[in-house]
Write an enzyme that holds these catalytic residues in place. Structure first.
Site, PDB file in Angstrom:
ATOM      1  N   GLU A 216       0.825  -1.212   0.000  1.00 45.90           N
ATOM      2  CA  GLU A 216       0.000   0.000   0.000  1.00 45.90           C
ATOM      3  C   GLU A 216       0.863   1.268   0.000  1.00 45.90           C
ATOM      4  O   GLU A 216       0.669   2.185   0.812  1.00 45.90           O
ATOM      5  CB  GLU A 216      -0.952  -0.002   1.194  1.00 45.90           C
ATOM      6  CG  GLU A 216      -1.894  -1.214   1.201  1.00 45.90           C
ATOM      7  CD  GLU A 216      -2.921  -1.168   2.325  1.00 45.90           C
ATOM      8  OE1 GLU A 216      -2.666  -0.487   3.338  1.00 45.90           O
ATOM      9  OE2 GLU A 216      -3.982  -1.805   2.184  1.00 45.90           O
TER      10      GLU A 216
ATOM     11  N   GLU B 215      -5.895  -8.363   0.409  1.00 44.82           N
ATOM     12  CA  GLU B 215      -6.320  -8.371   1.813  1.00 44.82           C
ATOM     13  C   GLU B 215      -7.816  -8.056   1.879  1.00 44.82           C
ATOM     14  O   GLU B 215      -8.268  -7.071   1.297  1.00 44.82           O
ATOM     15  CB  GLU B 215      -5.562  -7.318   2.641  1.00 44.82           C
ATOM     16  CG  GLU B 215      -4.062  -7.527   2.731  1.00 44.82           C
ATOM     17  CD  GLU B 215      -3.387  -6.392   3.488  1.00 44.82           C
ATOM     18  OE1 GLU B 215      -4.055  -5.744   4.330  1.00 44.82           O
ATOM     19  OE2 GLU B 215      -2.195  -6.135   3.221  1.00 44.82           O
TER      20      GLU B 215
END
Length: 504
Positions: free
Chosen positions: A125, A277
């Site tokens: 991220e 995720e």
């Protein structure tokens, strides 16, 4: 005829023995994240056994943890191994650094231990808005250098690169999926990365968190966070986008990505997409509980087992459940729930039942060894006379919680119902366990006392930590996992010897 009958019987006998020794693989491809930020982690070989016992044949590691990578060797589990964000600048600066990392963290484990590494996740991220562009300039060059390093190592076909990105890299001006596009500040960069990955026959990875959507907005419709038909209600009021009605935020979020890809010239059906995720925590927040986590994750697993896509993309993405086990050493930003995403507790205990398809249910870890069955609690004398010692009591609790995990305390958490004395006992015990029951770790200005009576109450569990010192032997990676290669070779040799002796 007798010779031929004997031949057929022996062939049948041989095949029967061979089939008995072939490890049967589950038809349902399940994948999950294995985080290792724990003060007392389970031994890697026990975690690998936990994965196999529950049908997880793909796992994502956030960094190249040596113990985990060794234990995953010859396990039949495919691995995505991550490069942390703080290494991106180094990977981007020169391809030599990327080559060294690949040699040490990919090539070595494939050749020496038989670890089935399929992906390298470059960063995690990195374009989060909260990072304030810290990794914007280094991510793409790092991705290119790691890809080049894999090719040079002869692994370009076997191991693919990807970049796990948060869903905030795309957005919709009016909230409808069909209006989705990449964030304006990184749009050119995102298009370059997606094109590079497509040209490299590599996937793009995105993390989607319905829990965070619900938790961030008090006006967010609760039912919209869950999949319809997953229990607990009649579903959310649909969000209508043209001819499509969205009944859950996962589909809407994913299709916003689909629109972003299509607006920038990509065929979303042909772009390989991984959801890196997605999950639901069980503690540390009013919206985090075992019941809600069970509801969400069961709906998610049902979709995975069914191979279900979204309204705008019929091809189902590969999905990695977040997460396998709790991690008591994780940062609590943005909330205390960060340490409670696991479908298993820190020790591999099942938190709530989940159906994994084909009649399979979650099963707990086996072989975990614990510290002595002792807890540290506030002494009865201190609890009964909390007058003059009140200030000391408070400061001791604060001290314990600075060094140990007290995220199960507080409003909305599993131990929210404790009174002040029990709160102190919980904090004392968490510190006592963190310190491995060492002498002096249950003093707290003479307020603490060791007990052999479990002080757990209701939903509030007073844990006993894993004894990592007793796992030295079991932590060592095994050369073979499951059906051993040596045993398999012996069976094949024996069967072939019988056939050879009879017919030749």
């Amino acid at each position: 005829m007798g010779r031929h009958d004997t031949y057929h019987k022996l062939i049948f006998f041989s095949l029967s023995i061979l089939l008995l020794h072939i490890p049967l693989k589950n038809v349902d491809a399940l994948a999950c994240n294995w985080g290792t930020q724990a003060s007392h982690p389970m031994p890697p070989n026990i975690v690998v056994k936990l994965l196999r016992d529950n049908g997880f044949n793909k796992v994502k590691l956030f960094e190249a943890d040596p113990g985990a990578l060794r234990a995953l060797g010859k396990s039949g589990i495919q691995v995505m191994v991550g490069i942390p964000n703080d290494l991106l600048a180094s990977m981007a600066s020169t391809v030599t650094n990327a080559e060294l990392w690949v040699q040490q963290n990919v090539s070595q484990y494939i050749s020496k231990y038989g670890t089935d590494i399929r992906y390298v996740a470059v960063g995690n991220e990195p374009f989060l808005k909260t990072y304030k562009d810290r990794f914007v300039k280094s991510t793409y060059p790092a991705l290119q250098n790691v890809q080049a390093a894999l090719v040079k190592a002869g692994l370009g076909r076997q191991v693919k690169v990807t970049v796990p990105l948060n869903a905030d890299v795309y957005e919709s001006g009016d909230g409808l999926p069909s209006s989705g596009d990449f964030r304006s500040d990184i749009k050119t960069l995102m298009v370059s990365i997606v094109r590079f990955l497509a040209d490299s026959v590599s996937p793009i990875t995105f993390n989607i968190y319905p829990f965070l959507s619900l938790n961030a907005d008090p006006n967010f419709p609760r039912e919209y966070a869950f999949f319809p038909g997953s229990g607990g209600g009649g579903g959310a009021k649909p969000v209508v986008d043209g001819s499509i009605s969205y009944t859950n935020v996962f589909d809407a979020n994913f299709d916003t990505l689909v629109s972003a890809l299509e607006k920038n010239g990509f065929d979303a059906e042909k772009v390989e997409i991984i959801v890196g995720e997605v999950g639901w925590p069980t503690d540390g927040d009013v919206n985090a509980s075992p019941a809600l986590a069970q509801r969400f994750n069961q709906g998610l697993l049902n979709r995975i087992v069914q191979g279900k896509g979204t309204p705008r993309r019929k091809t189902a993405p590969e999905v990695y459940v977040f997460s396998l086990v709790d991690e008591d050493a994780k940062s609590i930003d943005p909330g205390k729930f960060e340490r409670h995403w696991g479908i298993f507790s820190y020790d591999g205990a099942v938190k709530y039942p989940l159906s994994l398809g084909n009649g399979r249910q979650l099963v707990p870890a086996k072989g975990v060894r614990y510290q002595a069955r002792e807890w540290c609690v506030l002494s009865p004398q201190a609890a009964a006379g909390n007058g003059p010692n009140g200030a000391t009591w408070t400061s001791s609790v604060e001290y314990a919680c600075q060094l140990a995990d007290c995220t199960s305390l507080g409003p909305g958490s599993s131990c929210a119902g404790l009174d002040s004395a029990a709160n102190a006992s919980y904090a004392f015990n968490m510190y006592f366990q963190k310190m491995d029951h060492r002498g002096g770790s249950c003093v707290f200005n003479n307020l603490g006392v060791v007990t052999k009576i479990d002080p757990s109450s209701g939903s509030c569990r007073f844990p006993i930590e894993i004894d990592t010192s007793r796992h030295d032997e079991t932590s060592r990676p095994r050369k073979n996992s499951g059906a051993g290669e040596g045993k398999w070779g012996t069976v094949v040799t024996a069967v072939m010897a019988v056939v050879w002796a009879v017919f030749y």
